[in-house]
Design a protein around this motif. Structure first.
Motif, PDB file in Angstrom:
ATOM      1  N   GLU A  39       0.890  -1.258   0.032  1.00 34.71           N
ATOM      2  CA  GLU A  39      -0.167   0.083  -0.090  1.00 34.71           C
ATOM      3  C   GLU A  39       0.930   1.225   0.179  1.00 34.71           C
ATOM      4  O   GLU A  39       1.537   1.599   1.043  1.00 34.71           O
ATOM      5  CB  GLU A  39      -0.949   0.154   1.336  1.00 34.71           C
ATOM      6  CG  GLU A  39      -1.889   1.317   1.209  1.00 34.71           C
ATOM      7  CD  GLU A  39      -2.992   1.022   2.442  1.00 34.71           C
ATOM      8  OE1 GLU A  39      -3.470   2.154   2.914  1.00 34.71           O
ATOM      9  OE2 GLU A  39      -3.081   0.198   3.061  1.00 34.71           O
ATOM     10  N   GLY A  40       0.776   1.944  -1.241  1.00 31.75           N
ATOM     11  CA  GLY A  40       1.827   3.194  -1.218  1.00 31.75           C
ATOM     12  C   GLY A  40       3.257   2.591  -1.258  1.00 31.75           C
ATOM     13  O   GLY A  40       3.686   1.801  -1.896  1.00 31.75           O
ATOM     14  N   GLU A  41       3.923   3.129  -0.180  1.00 29.33           N
ATOM     15  CA  GLU A  41       5.509   2.854  -0.122  1.00 29.33           C
ATOM     16  C   GLU A  41       5.719   1.743   1.140  1.00 29.33           C
ATOM     17  O   GLU A  41       6.966   1.634   1.073  1.00 29.33           O
ATOM     18  CB  GLU A  41       6.426   4.125   0.358  1.00 29.33           C
ATOM     19  CG  GLU A  41       5.699   4.813   1.672  1.00 29.33           C
ATOM     20  CD  GLU A  41       6.503   6.126   2.000  1.00 29.33           C
ATOM     21  OE1 GLU A  41       7.491   6.497   1.223  1.00 29.33           O
ATOM     22  OE2 GLU A  41       6.010   7.110   2.555  1.00 29.33           O
ATOM     23  N   TRP A  42       4.873   1.291   1.706  1.00 27.94           N
ATOM     24  CA  TRP A  42       4.728   0.323   2.619  1.00 27.94           C
ATOM     25  C   TRP A  42       4.283  -1.073   2.208  1.00 27.94           C
ATOM     26  O   TRP A  42       3.442  -1.287   1.110  1.00 27.94           O
ATOM     27  CB  TRP A  42       3.735   0.652   3.593  1.00 27.94           C
ATOM     28  CG  TRP A  42       4.240   1.847   4.448  1.00 27.94           C
ATOM     29  CD1 TRP A  42       3.519   3.090   4.168  1.00 27.94           C
ATOM     30  CD2 TRP A  42       5.168   2.302   5.307  1.00 27.94           C
ATOM     31  NE1 TRP A  42       4.170   4.163   4.813  1.00 27.94           N
ATOM     32  CE2 TRP A  42       5.126   3.327   5.700  1.00 27.94           C
ATOM     33  CE3 TRP A  42       6.140   1.618   5.931  1.00 27.94           C
ATOM     34  CZ2 TRP A  42       5.971   4.233   6.397  1.00 27.94           C
ATOM     35  CZ3 TRP A  42       6.812   1.904   6.849  1.00 27.94           C
ATOM     36  CH2 TRP A  42       6.908   3.361   7.179  1.00 27.94           C
ATOM     37  N   VAL A  43       4.958  -2.350   2.703  1.00 24.31           N
ATOM     38  CA  VAL A  43       4.662  -3.534   2.452  1.00 24.31           C
ATOM     39  C   VAL A  43       4.535  -4.506   3.411  1.00 24.31           C
ATOM     40  O   VAL A  43       5.054  -4.076   4.654  1.00 24.31           O
ATOM     41  CB  VAL A  43       5.854  -4.302   1.635  1.00 24.31           C
ATOM     42  CG1 VAL A  43       7.155  -4.341   2.339  1.00 24.31           C
ATOM     43  CG2 VAL A  43       5.538  -5.417   0.987  1.00 24.31           C
ATOM     44  N   CYS A  44       3.589  -5.558   3.182  1.00 24.58           N
ATOM     45  CA  CYS A  44       3.403  -6.346   4.366  1.00 24.58           C
ATOM     46  C   CYS A  44       3.915  -7.801   3.930  1.00 24.58           C
ATOM     47  O   CYS A  44       3.282  -8.078   2.594  1.00 24.58           O
ATOM     48  CB  CYS A  44       1.924  -6.556   4.732  1.00 24.58           C
ATOM     49  SG  CYS A  44       1.313  -7.621   6.079  1.00 24.58           S
ATOM     50  N   LEU A  45       4.680  -8.360   4.567  1.00 26.48           N
ATOM     51  CA  LEU A  45       5.062  -9.635   4.349  1.00 26.48           C
ATOM     52  C   LEU A  45       4.623 -11.027   5.040  1.00 26.48           C
ATOM     53  O   LEU A  45       4.372 -10.687   6.031  1.00 26.48           O
ATOM     54  CB  LEU A  45       6.665  -9.709   4.493  1.00 26.48           C
ATOM     55  CG  LEU A  45       7.627  -8.698   4.002  1.00 26.48           C
ATOM     56  CD1 LEU A  45       9.116  -8.773   4.266  1.00 26.48           C
ATOM     57  CD2 LEU A  45       7.389  -8.468   2.218  1.00 26.48           C
ATOM     58  N   THR A  46       4.135 -11.829   4.317  1.00 24.27           N
ATOM     59  CA  THR A  46       3.330 -13.090   4.874  1.00 24.27           C
ATOM     60  C   THR A  46       4.096 -14.254   4.452  1.00 24.27           C
ATOM     61  O   THR A  46       4.192 -14.440   3.201  1.00 24.27           O
ATOM     62  CB  THR A  46       1.958 -13.037   4.437  1.00 24.27           C
ATOM     63  OG1 THR A  46       1.765 -13.500   3.207  1.00 24.27           O
ATOM     64  CG2 THR A  46       1.415 -11.809   4.834  1.00 24.27           C
ATOM     65  N   TRP A  47       3.896 -15.353   5.237  1.00 19.69           N
ATOM     66  CA  TRP A  47       4.371 -16.620   5.106  1.00 19.69           C
ATOM     67  C   TRP A  47       3.482 -17.559   5.669  1.00 19.69           C
ATOM     68  O   TRP A  47       2.989 -17.171   6.654  1.00 19.69           O
ATOM     69  CB  TRP A  47       5.796 -17.083   5.724  1.00 19.69           C
ATOM     70  CG  TRP A  47       7.011 -16.609   4.952  1.00 19.69           C
ATOM     71  CD1 TRP A  47       8.075 -16.757   4.172  1.00 19.69           C
ATOM     72  CD2 TRP A  47       7.672 -14.990   5.373  1.00 19.69           C
ATOM     73  NE1 TRP A  47       9.028 -15.986   4.006  1.00 19.69           N
ATOM     74  CE2 TRP A  47       8.703 -15.077   4.864  1.00 19.69           C
ATOM     75  CE3 TRP A  47       6.994 -14.106   6.202  1.00 19.69           C
ATOM     76  CZ2 TRP A  47       9.625 -13.673   4.691  1.00 19.69           C
ATOM     77  CZ3 TRP A  47       7.731 -13.047   6.423  1.00 19.69           C
ATOM     78  CH2 TRP A  47       9.119 -12.751   5.981  1.00 19.69           C
ATOM     79  N   ASP A  48       3.101 -18.659   4.992  1.00 19.51           N
ATOM     80  CA  ASP A  48       2.091 -19.578   5.606  1.00 19.51           C
ATOM     81  C   ASP A  48       2.774 -21.004   5.447  1.00 19.51           C
ATOM     82  O   ASP A  48       3.916 -21.208   4.837  1.00 19.51           O
ATOM     83  CB  ASP A  48       0.808 -19.381   4.935  1.00 19.51           C
ATOM     84  CG  ASP A  48       0.813 -19.809   3.291  1.00 19.51           C
ATOM     85  OD1 ASP A  48       1.779 -20.618   3.042  1.00 19.51           O
ATOM     86  OD2 ASP A  48      -0.066 -19.233   2.624  1.00 19.51           O
ATOM     87  N   ASN A  49       2.234 -21.957   6.141  1.00 17.00           N
ATOM     88  CA  ASN A  49       2.761 -23.426   6.301  1.00 17.00           C
ATOM     89  C   ASN A  49       4.128 -23.741   6.457  1.00 17.00           C
ATOM     90  O   ASN A  49       5.116 -24.164   5.948  1.00 17.00           O
ATOM     91  CB  ASN A  49       2.359 -24.109   4.858  1.00 17.00           C
ATOM     92  CG  ASN A  49       1.984 -25.400   5.024  1.00 17.00           C
ATOM     93  OD1 ASN A  49       1.794 -26.049   5.974  1.00 17.00           O
ATOM     94  ND2 ASN A  49       2.671 -26.161   3.897  1.00 17.00           N
ATOM     95  N   ILE A  50       4.389 -22.744   7.390  1.00 12.55           N
ATOM     96  CA  ILE A  50       6.048 -22.499   7.917  1.00 12.55           C
ATOM     97  C   ILE A  50       6.351 -23.986   8.925  1.00 12.55           C
ATOM     98  O   ILE A  50       5.797 -24.450   9.630  1.00 12.55           O
ATOM     99  CB  ILE A  50       6.183 -21.449   9.131  1.00 12.55           C
ATOM    100  CG1 ILE A  50       5.913 -20.062   8.082  1.00 12.55           C
ATOM    101  CG2 ILE A  50       7.883 -21.490   9.179  1.00 12.55           C
ATOM    102  CD1 ILE A  50       6.146 -19.029   8.656  1.00 12.55           C
ATOM    103  N   GLY A  51       7.393 -24.742   7.904  1.00 15.79           N
ATOM    104  CA  GLY A  51       8.050 -25.789   8.861  1.00 15.79           C
ATOM    105  C   GLY A  51       7.289 -26.893   8.799  1.00 15.79           C
ATOM    106  O   GLY A  51       7.552 -27.985   9.644  1.00 15.79           O
ATOM    107  N   SER A  52       6.419 -27.209   7.871  1.00 17.34           N
ATOM    108  CA  SER A  52       5.618 -28.373   7.747  1.00 17.34           C
ATOM    109  C   SER A  52       6.005 -29.359   6.604  1.00 17.34           C
ATOM    110  O   SER A  52       6.946 -28.945   5.945  1.00 17.34           O
ATOM    111  CB  SER A  52       4.241 -28.184   7.819  1.00 17.34           C
ATOM    112  OG  SER A  52       3.835 -27.235   6.351  1.00 17.34           O
TER     113      SER A  52
END
Length: 287
Positions: free
Chosen positions: A274-287
């Motif tokens: 959104e604009g100059e900002w970012v949201c980082l997401t990971w799922d299913n970690i370590g499975s």
């Protein structure tokens, strides 16, 4: 009751975004931006007067062509100032943020979060907060996060992300190193009837018991601490769990944060901007 330090910055329009980035790195809560001829006026209030004067000095050094004024203000005046510009905030398709004096009972398509604007970052107006809530809503719709799961909200501020997760049927722990923020978050959790879903405490990730893990960790803080705490954060995620990180600039910080987590074996994240900002997401970690 102690007075607040009111600070007003006048900055040229072409430097306004840079000034906003500077302020968010120094001040742990929201502020008001007012368009003026040729630029913007940024108004903020601080209880910590020495911190405020340090911000003033750094602002003057970094933006020598900008104007700065400051003075003491009664807390009641600060509270009334919020009412002059606080408007409802849409955060994606799932959430909408309201102050206590406004509501929209006709809108039944979103979950309504009521936030009392005080001295804690996270009213929903800043892109990092609204982006994080929108991302959480999207993850819930895609069933990456589910009712009955547990969460850790690291750097909870006003409690807004933990409140949103609780409304989605999760339960969890919300932490902040600022006692004022935690006090505000406790009040907001009560206002939104999710106090029983959230355990709030003053502290950081190292205050948790060694064996505590969560289905989801969310952290809307600065990029530096996110990188420094990468190992500690990942150690708190259950196998198959998810991670949401925000407070990160797209151009200057996103790759560094993503790489810090990738080298610990979880791959590259999805990126929501959104604009100059970012949201980082990971799922299913370590499975």
């Amino acid at each position: 009751m102690s007075t607040l330090l009111k600070i007003e910055f006048i900055i040229a329009e072409e430097l306004a975004d840079e000034a906003g980035v500077f302020i968010v790195s120094k001040v742990p809560h929201g502020w008001e931006e007012t368009p003026i001829e040729g630029g913007r006026k940024i108004t903020l209030y601080l209880e910590d007067h020495p911190l405020g004067m340090e911000v003033v000095k750094e602002f003057q050094a970094r933006f020598p062509d900008g104007d700065v004024t400051y003075g003491e203000e009664e807390p009641e005046d600060w509270a009334m100032a919020w009412k002059d510009f606080f408007v409802p905030v849409n955060c994606g398709e799932s959430f909408k943020i309201f102050p206590p004096w406004l509501s929209d009972d006709d809108d039944t398509t979103t979950k309504h979060i009521t936030i009392e604007p005080k001295m804690a970052f996270g009213t929903g107006h800043h892109p990092t907060t609204s982006l994080c809530l929108a991302t959480i809503g999207d993850l819930a719709k895609s069933e990456v996060i589910l009712p009955g799961q547990t969460f850790l909200d690291l750097g909870t501020g006003s409690g807004i992300l933990g409140i949103g997760l609780s409304m989605l049927g999760l339960t969890g722990v919300a932490l902040d190193i600022d006692p004022l923020a935690v006090s505000c978050a406790v009040e907001n959790a009560g206002i939104n009837d999710v106090a029983e879903c959230m355990e709030l405490a003053v502290g950081s990730i190292d205050c948790l018991a060694d064996d505590v893990e969560f289905d989801l960790v969310v952290a809307n803080i600065l990029s530096g601490p996110l990188i420094e705490m990468a190992s500690d954060i990942l150690a708190r995620i259950k196998p198959g769990g998810s991670l949401v990180l925000s407070g990160i600039l797209v151009d200057k910080q996103s790759d560094a944060v993503a790489d810090a987590y990738e080298k610990r074996g979880i791959g590259q994240p999805q990126r929501f901007t959104e604009g100059e900002w970012v949201c980082l997401t990971w799922d299913n970690i370590g499975s």
